[in-house]
Design an enzyme around this catalytic site. Structure first.
Site, PDB file in Angstrom:
ATOM      1  N   GLY A 102       1.796  -1.664 -20.176  1.00 26.98           N
ATOM      2  CA  GLY A 102       0.695  -0.693 -20.200  1.00 26.98           C
ATOM      3  C   GLY A 102       0.848   0.379 -21.262  1.00 26.98           C
ATOM      4  O   GLY A 102      -0.136   0.796 -21.879  1.00 26.98           O
ATOM      5  N   ASP A 133      10.903  -7.008 -24.827  1.00 25.33           N
ATOM      6  CA  ASP A 133      10.482  -7.207 -23.429  1.00 25.33           C
ATOM      7  C   ASP A 133      10.994  -8.570 -22.973  1.00 25.33           C
ATOM      8  O   ASP A 133      11.207  -9.460 -23.802  1.00 25.33           O
ATOM      9  CB  ASP A 133       8.944  -7.146 -23.312  1.00 25.33           C
ATOM     10  CG  ASP A 133       8.481  -6.763 -21.920  1.00 25.33           C
ATOM     11  OD1 ASP A 133       8.899  -7.411 -20.951  1.00 25.33           O
ATOM     12  OD2 ASP A 133       7.704  -5.807 -21.797  1.00 25.33           O
ATOM     13  N   HIS A 184      -5.807  -5.688 -17.469  1.00 27.82           N
ATOM     14  CA  HIS A 184      -6.700  -4.515 -17.414  1.00 27.82           C
ATOM     15  C   HIS A 184      -6.130  -3.323 -18.171  1.00 27.82           C
ATOM     16  O   HIS A 184      -6.823  -2.342 -18.401  1.00 27.82           O
ATOM     17  CB  HIS A 184      -7.014  -4.128 -15.958  1.00 27.82           C
ATOM     18  CG  HIS A 184      -5.964  -3.288 -15.304  1.00 27.82           C
ATOM     19  ND1 HIS A 184      -4.699  -3.746 -15.031  1.00 27.82           N
ATOM     20  CD2 HIS A 184      -5.990  -2.001 -14.901  1.00 27.82           C
ATOM     21  CE1 HIS A 184      -4.005  -2.777 -14.461  1.00 27.82           C
ATOM     22  NE2 HIS A 184      -4.749  -1.713 -14.377  1.00 27.82           N
ATOM     23  N   LYS A 228       5.526 -11.676 -23.500  1.00 30.29           N
ATOM     24  CA  LYS A 228       4.784 -10.499 -23.969  1.00 30.29           C
ATOM     25  C   LYS A 228       5.118 -10.200 -25.432  1.00 30.29           C
ATOM     26  O   LYS A 228       4.279  -9.713 -26.171  1.00 30.29           O
ATOM     27  CB  LYS A 228       5.118  -9.292 -23.101  1.00 30.29           C
ATOM     28  CG  LYS A 228       4.490  -9.366 -21.737  1.00 30.29           C
ATOM     29  CD  LYS A 228       4.681  -8.087 -20.961  1.00 30.29           C
ATOM     30  CE  LYS A 228       4.016  -8.213 -19.604  1.00 30.29           C
ATOM     31  NZ  LYS A 228       4.259  -7.061 -18.749  1.00 30.29           N
ATOM     32  N   ASP A 286       9.195   0.758 -17.044  1.00 30.83           N
ATOM     33  CA  ASP A 286       8.649   1.220 -15.770  1.00 30.83           C
ATOM     34  C   ASP A 286       9.708   1.368 -14.691  1.00 30.83           C
ATOM     35  O   ASP A 286       9.400   1.293 -13.518  1.00 30.83           O
ATOM     36  CB  ASP A 286       7.580   0.223 -15.303  1.00 30.83           C
ATOM     37  CG  ASP A 286       8.139  -1.197 -15.177  1.00 30.83           C
ATOM     38  OD1 ASP A 286       9.298  -1.421 -15.572  1.00 30.83           O
ATOM     39  OD2 ASP A 286       7.432  -2.075 -14.661  1.00 30.83           O
ATOM     40  N   ASN A 287      10.975   1.525 -15.085  1.00 24.38           N
ATOM     41  CA  ASN A 287      11.989   1.653 -14.029  1.00 24.38           C
ATOM     42  C   ASN A 287      13.089   2.609 -14.455  1.00 24.38           C
ATOM     43  O   ASN A 287      13.366   2.782 -15.641  1.00 24.38           O
ATOM     44  CB  ASN A 287      12.563   0.283 -13.657  1.00 24.38           C
ATOM     45  CG  ASN A 287      13.196  -0.393 -14.851  1.00 24.38           C
ATOM     46  OD1 ASN A 287      14.363  -0.147 -15.154  1.00 24.38           O
ATOM     47  ND2 ASN A 287      12.442  -1.208 -15.570  1.00 24.38           N
ATOM     48  N   CYS A 317      18.318  15.852 -23.160  1.00 25.30           N
ATOM     49  CA  CYS A 317      18.162  14.415 -22.937  1.00 25.30           C
ATOM     50  C   CYS A 317      17.706  14.198 -21.486  1.00 25.30           C
ATOM     51  O   CYS A 317      17.632  15.151 -20.706  1.00 25.30           O
ATOM     52  CB  CYS A 317      19.449  13.649 -23.265  1.00 25.30           C
ATOM     53  SG  CYS A 317      20.677  13.604 -21.948  1.00 25.30           S
ATOM     54  N   CYS A 337       3.744   0.477 -10.677  1.00 26.87           N
ATOM     55  CA  CYS A 337       2.296   0.232 -10.790  1.00 26.87           C
ATOM     56  C   CYS A 337       1.880  -0.905  -9.871  1.00 26.87           C
ATOM     57  O   CYS A 337       0.787  -0.914  -9.326  1.00 26.87           O
ATOM     58  CB  CYS A 337       1.926  -0.130 -12.221  1.00 26.87           C
ATOM     59  SG  CYS A 337       2.068   1.244 -13.333  1.00 26.87           S
ATOM     60  N   CYS A 378      25.136  14.012 -23.296  1.00 26.28           N
ATOM     61  CA  CYS A 378      24.885  14.733 -24.554  1.00 26.28           C
ATOM     62  C   CYS A 378      25.548  16.107 -24.576  1.00 26.28           C
ATOM     63  O   CYS A 378      25.361  16.865 -25.519  1.00 26.28           O
ATOM     64  CB  CYS A 378      23.382  14.847 -24.810  1.00 26.28           C
ATOM     65  SG  CYS A 378      22.579  16.120 -23.816  1.00 26.28           S
ATOM     66  N   CYS A 415       4.159  -9.000   4.400  1.00 26.53           N
ATOM     67  CA  CYS A 415       3.754  -8.020   3.381  1.00 26.53           C
ATOM     68  C   CYS A 415       3.914  -8.692   2.019  1.00 26.53           C
ATOM     69  O   CYS A 415       3.959  -9.918   1.948  1.00 26.53           O
ATOM     70  CB  CYS A 415       4.580  -6.741   3.484  1.00 26.53           C
ATOM     71  SG  CYS A 415       6.312  -6.968   3.086  1.00 26.53           S
TER      72      CYS A 415
HETATM   73  N1  ATP Z   1      15.157  -3.464 -18.968  1.00 26.91           N
HETATM   74  C1  ATP Z   1      14.046  -3.972 -19.494  1.00 26.91           C
HETATM   75  N2  ATP Z   1      14.138  -4.879 -20.512  1.00 26.91           N
HETATM   76  C2  ATP Z   1      13.035  -5.402 -21.061  1.00 26.91           C
HETATM   77  N3  ATP Z   1      11.784  -5.085 -20.660  1.00 26.91           N
HETATM   78  C3  ATP Z   1      11.637  -4.210 -19.661  1.00 26.91           C
HETATM   79  C4  ATP Z   1      12.758  -3.603 -19.024  1.00 26.91           C
HETATM   80  N4  ATP Z   1      12.309  -2.778 -18.063  1.00 26.91           N
HETATM   81  C5  ATP Z   1      10.960  -2.862 -18.090  1.00 26.91           C
HETATM   82  N5  ATP Z   1      10.560  -3.715 -19.039  1.00 26.91           N
HETATM   83  C6  ATP Z   1       9.174  -4.088 -19.407  1.00 26.91           C
HETATM   84  O1  ATP Z   1       8.380  -2.922 -19.460  1.00 26.91           O
HETATM   85  C7  ATP Z   1       7.020  -3.279 -19.216  1.00 26.91           C
HETATM   86  C8  ATP Z   1       6.412  -2.237 -18.325  1.00 26.91           C
HETATM   87  O2  ATP Z   1       5.076  -2.538 -18.208  1.00 26.91           O
HETATM   88  P1  ATP Z   1       4.156  -2.024 -17.034  1.00 26.91           P
HETATM   89  O3  ATP Z   1       4.644  -0.711 -16.576  1.00 26.91           O
HETATM   90  O4  ATP Z   1       2.750  -2.045 -17.526  1.00 26.91           O
HETATM   91  O5  ATP Z   1       4.388  -3.017 -15.823  1.00 26.91           O
HETATM   92  P2  ATP Z   1       4.489  -4.610 -15.643  1.00 26.91           P
HETATM   93  O6  ATP Z   1       5.876  -4.882 -15.207  1.00 26.91           O
HETATM   94  O7  ATP Z   1       4.018  -5.344 -16.846  1.00 26.91           O
HETATM   95  O8  ATP Z   1       3.405  -4.914 -14.528  1.00 26.91           O
HETATM   96  P3  ATP Z   1       3.356  -4.741 -12.932  1.00 26.91           P
HETATM   97  O9  ATP Z   1       4.082  -3.465 -12.597  1.00 26.91           O
HETATM   98  O10 ATP Z   1       1.905  -4.670 -12.665  1.00 26.91           O
HETATM   99  O11 ATP Z   1       4.013  -5.955 -12.390  1.00 26.91           O
HETATM  100  C9  ATP Z   1       7.028  -4.652 -18.595  1.00 26.91           C
HETATM  101  O12 ATP Z   1       6.478  -5.573 -19.502  1.00 26.91           O
HETATM  102  C10 ATP Z   1       8.504  -4.944 -18.333  1.00 26.91           C
HETATM  103  O13 ATP Z   1       8.852  -6.311 -18.506  1.00 26.91           O
END
Ligand code: ATP
Length: 424
Positions: free
Chosen positions: A76, A97, A107, A121, A167-168, A208, A225, A286, A386
């Protein structure tokens, strides 16, 4: 005769003036071409609307052309960030990725289109970015970023800026540390539901990510998400702003978003800036005496490995769980789907009843559940379902305490609908 002579003299004077002006213009143009010796005429014309900005100019455009940027995550945030960086003429754009394009991405992940579903991707991103600007060197890095893989990437490449579009939490700490070790600014963004956030870390001795968050949040409190949902335009806004910050860093603009956090509230269309703390001299990465000088196990540090299993409830014994195969083999069964209402509306198994887990926790609107659990026959099985099998476990654990006089056997379906779909 005399008139003719005068006319001729005037004409010569005018022509001399024009010649002088033209020589001046030529001199100016030569100066520009001298400076832009590495920009082709088509590049000059392509980027002309940003080159004419006094803060960019030919020199700025050349700086962008000589720059290398790493985008981690082509989702996203990474898609719009990548688009604007490629369009702006960044010389080398590495996109990293490990994921593949799914229909649920389309979307908001606007580099990917319907025919890319199932492709990686980075491949889809590469094709889109090259279509947009063939001058840019785009390198697709299909890998999962962890301490080991990123160390290799950083040892083989020199980046001017890294963009965190993941996203993590584990990857946020990883990217932060790698950027500190390699002295690279990090443009960090996030988006969830109707809100987005943006800041720049590790920029000109600024703070940092670890200065701000020395300890990771408990894994159960982090929403993705996939769980919380997101309106596609929100990561669009933040991703574009990430691209802007990258360009500002590369061109050494004064107003880089370091030491400030921008919060975008899409529901009221409000941008707020929050002042952040300064670099923490005691920061383990840092700070003045860093303790962490090489990558660690970030999954373990953030507890995300354990978070995949359920950690905040009493572990169910195997009698309280059933696998999807067994679940599928039973034709007549009572199924309670504990996902949120909206998720249930999107898709559900025929005859399943929706009682969201959050209602079970709060003890609200449980009349239907009461009726089922008090009206069942002896040893009748009631299945809880679930998305991934976590909330259903929590629900069974809670309800076993609450309804300990019910004769029903409460079973959580392991792996949830995610596992079930692979049977079909
Ligand atoms: N450690 C990582 N190495 C490579 N890619 C990563 C890593 N952590 C996250 N990503 C990538 O970051 C992107 C984050 O995208 P986004 O937040 O839109 O969520 P998504 O994982 O594509 O979708 P959803 O949450 O709907 O399943 C993803 O394509 C995910 O594969």
């Amino acid at each position: 005769m005399t008139t003719n002579k005068k006319e001729l003299e005037n004409e010569i004077r005018t022509l001399k003036e024009i010649l002088y002006q033209k020589e001046k213009e030529l001199e100016q143009l030569n100066k520009v071409f001298e400076k832009s010796s590495n920009l082709s005429p088509s590049e000059i014309s392509r980027y002309s609307r940003q080159i004419i900005l006094p803060s960019v100019g030919v020199e700025g455009q050349l700086t962008l052309k000589k720059s290398a940027v790493l985008i981690v995550g082509v989702g996203g945030l990474g898609c719009p960030a990548g688009q604007y960086l490629a369009a702006a003429g960044i010389g080398k754009l590495d996109i990293l990725d490990s994921d593949e394009v799914e229909i649920t991405n389309l979307h908001r992940q606007i580099l990917h289109v319907e025919r890319n579903i199932g492709e990686t991707k980075v491949k889809s991103g590469y094709d889109s970015l090259k279509r947009l600007n063939s001058n840019v060197e785009v390198n697709p890095l299909e890998l999962h970023a962890n301490g080991e893989t990123l160390q290799k990437v950083f040892s083989e490449n020199k980046y001017d800026v890294v963009v965190d579009c993941t996203d993590n939490v584990a990857t946020r700490y990883l990217l932060n540390d790698m950027c500190v070790f390699n002295k690279v600014p990090l443009v960090s963004g996030s988006a969830l539901q109707l809100e987005g956030q943006l800041t720049v870390y590790n920029y000109k001795k600024g703070l940092c990510y670890r200065c701000l968050f020395p300890v990771p949040p408990p894994p159960q409190t982090v929403t993705s998400c996939g769980e919380g949902g997101v309106l596609g335009a929100i990561p669009g806004v933040i991703g574009v702003l990430q691209a802007l910050e990258v360009i500002k860093i590369l061109l050494d603009f004064p107003g880089v978003l370091s030491g400030r956090l921008l919060i975008f509230d899409g529901s009221d269309t409000v941008f707020r800036n929050i002042k952040l703390r300064q670099r923490n001299p005691q920061c383990v990465v840092c700070g003045d005496n860093p303790v962490i000088t090489k990558p660690i196990d970030y999954e373990q540090f953030c507890g995300s490995k354990a978070a995949d299993k359920v950690t905040d409830i009493k572990i169910l014994n195997s009698n309280d769980e059933t696998d999807v195969k067994e679940f599928n083999s039973i034709t007549k069964k009572i199924v309670i789907d504990v996902r949120q209402e909206a998720e249930f509306q999107m898709c559900h198994l025929p005859n399943s009843i929706n009682i969201p887990y959050k209602n079970i926790v709060k003890g609200i609107n449980l009349e239907a559940l009461n009726e089922i659990l008090t009206g069942v026959n002896d040893n009748e099985k009631v299945y809880f379902l679930c998305r991934r099998g976590n909330d259903s476990q929590r629900a069974v654990s809670l309800l076993k305490e609450k309804f300990n006089d019910s004769c029903a056997i409460l079973l959580s379906v392991a792996g949830g609908l995610n596992a079930y779909k692979f049977l079909l």
